[in-house]
Design a protein around this motif. Sequence first.
Motif, PDB file in Angstrom:
ATOM      1  N   THR A  55       0.825  -1.195   0.000  1.00 13.61           N
ATOM      2  CA  THR A  55       0.000   0.000   0.000  1.00 13.61           C
ATOM      3  C   THR A  55       0.867   1.257   0.000  1.00 13.61           C
ATOM      4  O   THR A  55       0.580   2.230  -0.710  1.00 13.61           O
ATOM      5  CB  THR A  55      -0.929   0.017   1.239  1.00 13.61           C
ATOM      6  N   GLY A  56       1.956   1.245   0.756  1.00 10.21           N
ATOM      7  CA  GLY A  56       2.863   2.393   0.799  1.00 10.21           C
ATOM      8  C   GLY A  56       3.513   2.671  -0.539  1.00 10.21           C
ATOM      9  O   GLY A  56       3.570   3.826  -0.996  1.00 10.21           O
ATOM     10  N   VAL A  57       3.985   1.628  -1.201  1.00 10.32           N
ATOM     11  CA  VAL A  57       4.600   1.795  -2.513  1.00 10.32           C
ATOM     12  C   VAL A  57       3.555   2.250  -3.537  1.00 10.32           C
ATOM     13  O   VAL A  57       3.845   3.047  -4.430  1.00 10.32           O
ATOM     14  CB  VAL A  57       5.276   0.478  -2.969  1.00 10.32           C
ATOM     15  N   LEU A 267     -10.471   7.142  -1.211  1.00 13.29           N
ATOM     16  CA  LEU A 267     -10.571   5.805  -0.619  1.00 13.29           C
ATOM     17  C   LEU A 267     -10.103   5.823   0.840  1.00 13.29           C
ATOM     18  O   LEU A 267     -10.671   5.133   1.695  1.00 13.29           O
ATOM     19  CB  LEU A 267      -9.740   4.807  -1.423  1.00 13.29           C
ATOM     20  N   GLN A 268      -9.074   6.613   1.126  1.00 16.04           N
ATOM     21  CA  GLN A 268      -8.596   6.736   2.498  1.00 16.04           C
ATOM     22  C   GLN A 268      -9.665   7.388   3.374  1.00 16.04           C
ATOM     23  O   GLN A 268      -9.909   6.967   4.517  1.00 16.04           O
ATOM     24  CB  GLN A 268      -7.312   7.578   2.524  1.00 16.04           C
ATOM     25  N   ARG A 269     -10.337   8.386   2.830  1.00 16.16           N
ATOM     26  CA  ARG A 269     -11.353   9.131   3.589  1.00 16.16           C
ATOM     27  C   ARG A 269     -12.610   8.297   3.843  1.00 16.16           C
ATOM     28  O   ARG A 269     -13.120   8.247   4.963  1.00 16.16           O
ATOM     29  CB  ARG A 269     -11.713  10.405   2.837  1.00 16.16           C
ATOM     30  N   TYR A 270     -13.100   7.636   2.784  1.00 15.43           N
ATOM     31  CA  TYR A 270     -14.363   6.911   2.902  1.00 15.43           C
ATOM     32  C   TYR A 270     -14.194   5.447   3.309  1.00 15.43           C
ATOM     33  O   TYR A 270     -15.152   4.815   3.751  1.00 15.43           O
ATOM     34  CB  TYR A 270     -15.131   6.973   1.580  1.00 15.43           C
ATOM     35  N   GLY A 272     -10.410   3.608   4.054  1.00 14.32           N
ATOM     36  CA  GLY A 272      -9.248   3.329   4.896  1.00 14.32           C
ATOM     37  C   GLY A 272      -8.139   2.645   4.116  1.00 14.32           C
ATOM     38  O   GLY A 272      -8.207   2.504   2.888  1.00 14.32           O
ATOM     39  N   ASP A 273      -7.098   2.200   4.832  1.00 20.14           N
ATOM     40  CA  ASP A 273      -5.915   1.612   4.190  1.00 20.14           C
ATOM     41  C   ASP A 273      -6.249   0.414   3.310  1.00 20.14           C
ATOM     42  O   ASP A 273      -5.636   0.208   2.248  1.00 20.14           O
ATOM     43  CB  ASP A 273      -4.888   1.192   5.248  1.00 20.14           C
ATOM     44  N   LEU A 274      -7.211  -0.403   3.716  1.00 17.62           N
ATOM     45  CA  LEU A 274      -7.548  -1.607   2.947  1.00 17.62           C
ATOM     46  C   LEU A 274      -8.085  -1.232   1.569  1.00 17.62           C
ATOM     47  O   LEU A 274      -7.757  -1.880   0.563  1.00 17.62           O
ATOM     48  CB  LEU A 274      -8.574  -2.449   3.697  1.00 17.62           C
ATOM     49  N   TYR A 275      -8.873  -0.182   1.493  1.00 13.59           N
ATOM     50  CA  TYR A 275      -9.412   0.272   0.204  1.00 13.59           C
ATOM     51  C   TYR A 275      -8.314   0.882  -0.665  1.00 13.59           C
ATOM     52  O   TYR A 275      -8.318   0.703  -1.893  1.00 13.59           O
ATOM     53  CB  TYR A 275     -10.544   1.279   0.433  1.00 13.59           C
ATOM     54  N   ILE A 356      -7.945  -9.489  -0.631  1.00 12.23           N
ATOM     55  CA  ILE A 356      -8.366 -10.237  -1.817  1.00 12.23           C
ATOM     56  C   ILE A 356      -9.882 -10.182  -1.981  1.00 12.23           C
ATOM     57  O   ILE A 356     -10.394  -9.927  -3.081  1.00 12.23           O
ATOM     58  CB  ILE A 356      -7.882 -11.701  -1.731  1.00 12.23           C
ATOM     59  N   GLU A 357     -10.610 -10.396  -0.900  1.00 16.32           N
ATOM     60  CA  GLU A 357     -12.072 -10.401  -0.970  1.00 16.32           C
ATOM     61  C   GLU A 357     -12.622  -9.027  -1.364  1.00 16.32           C
ATOM     62  O   GLU A 357     -13.548  -8.929  -2.183  1.00 16.32           O
ATOM     63  CB  GLU A 357     -12.650 -10.830   0.383  1.00 16.32           C
ATOM     64  N   LEU A 358     -12.055  -7.974  -0.812  1.00 16.40           N
ATOM     65  CA  LEU A 358     -12.510  -6.628  -1.152  1.00 16.40           C
ATOM     66  C   LEU A 358     -12.184  -6.292  -2.610  1.00 16.40           C
ATOM     67  O   LEU A 358     -13.007  -5.703  -3.320  1.00 16.40           O
ATOM     68  CB  LEU A 358     -11.865  -5.596  -0.223  1.00 16.40           C
ATOM     69  N   THR A 359     -11.008  -6.699  -3.070  1.00 14.87           N
ATOM     70  CA  THR A 359     -10.616  -6.459  -4.462  1.00 14.87           C
ATOM     71  C   THR A 359     -11.555  -7.189  -5.415  1.00 14.87           C
ATOM     72  O   THR A 359     -11.947  -6.646  -6.460  1.00 14.87           O
ATOM     73  CB  THR A 359      -9.162  -6.907  -4.698  1.00 14.87           C
TER      74      THR A 359
END
Length: 461
Positions: A55-57, A267-270, A272-275, A356-359
């Motif tokens: 996520t950082g990269v 995505l970060q606002r609505y 979070g990191d996972l999104y 994976i599930e969210l993607t």
Amino acid sequence: MNKKQDERLGTMPIGKLIVSMAVPAVAAQLINVLYNIVDRVYIGHIAGYGDMALTGVGVTFPIIMLISAFSAFAGMGGAPLASIKLGKKEYQGAEEILGNSAGMLLIFSVVLTVFFQVFKTPILYAFGASDHIIGYAEDYIEIYLVGTVFVQFALGLNTFISGQGRAKTAMLSVLIGAIVNIVLDPILIFGCHMGVKGAALATILSQALSAAWVVRFLTSDKSVIRLRLSQMRISLPIVGQIASLGISPFIMQATESLVSITLNSGLQRYGGDLYVGTMSIMTSVMQLIVIPVQGVAQGVQPIISYNYGAGNADRVKEAFKKLVTVCFVGTFLLAGAAVLIPGVYAGIFTDNQALIELTCQVMPVYFLGITIFGIQTACQSTFLALGQAKVSLFIALLRKVILLIPLAIIFPKFMGVMGIYRAEPVADIISVITTATLFTITFRRIVRGMEKETRSQKLVK
């Protein structure tokens, strides 16, 4: 100087010529995307923190795209003009364009390196980084920026090799770097325990080799046009010509960075990191889908430019018809696979089951419009090949700046986080319809003009 290499662009049968030009160009584009894809695959599987590092990269992607955008400004702005000059047998003019493009790339390298090194931390936060992932983003981009000059020369000047009909040579310049990158990645990331820093170091070392190959070829007698130090001195009239055409591919890539900022911050606002992590994965998958089609377009572009410069209307028409067919079929099949089997793609980049599930949930929505995007790619590339700067600029702005970014801001206010993903297909479909309509009108006018000029020349003779 080997001036016969470019003549096949005007004589070889179009179908055979497209295969000889497009196959190496597609291979080069696919190989080039490996620089980022391979990094992310290895990073995503680092034990203990791979998902956060990935996520950082991913947050650094806008900076990388901006650097690539400047190489496109000089390279993709200059190469079609050089190809048109070759079609007219104006070799001196083609070399002046090459030299000025190289001079511009050198200036861009210095400015971009200094700017992003100084302001990288606030920029990364603005691009959607959180306190949990900022360290990984800084580690990667800090080293990547050291190699900015290599990226500029490898990407920007390679277009002048393919632009003279040497698609295989252009492919080799990318292949050399990609192989080294694939070999160095696991050694530096895991063997030397460098993590994301190792991935960045492997990338810039690989780009350095690619850049050396490109410069060596363009300064040799194998090149139809030569890169000369004396012609790297900036000439404002020539730079103006390059800029008028280069602004379109620049905006296409630079606005990709702006899109990433908008999407990641939303995505970060609505969510979070996972999104934000889903976007890191889907950005990589998008490259796997779009890059082969762009490779075909890049391979066919010199054919159209050369024959436009030579006044061969029939060859221009035939090349475009074949281009649009291949591009449409390509995106339809590749994006269709992402819509139908998203889990296969997601599993390549992470072991995190929640990610994976969210993607799998959002990818079919996000890629729906890309199934027909090959039409726009073909039209946009042809506009560039024909030197149609103004129309190319409008199309470059339409999809991302006029449509996607506003929709990605508006939709989530009513639909929540899913509105960000739904903005992409809406923007894609509207953009494709508009582009196809504009192209039909403009292309007919250009072809009629070429045919009229050809008839006039025959009457004079």
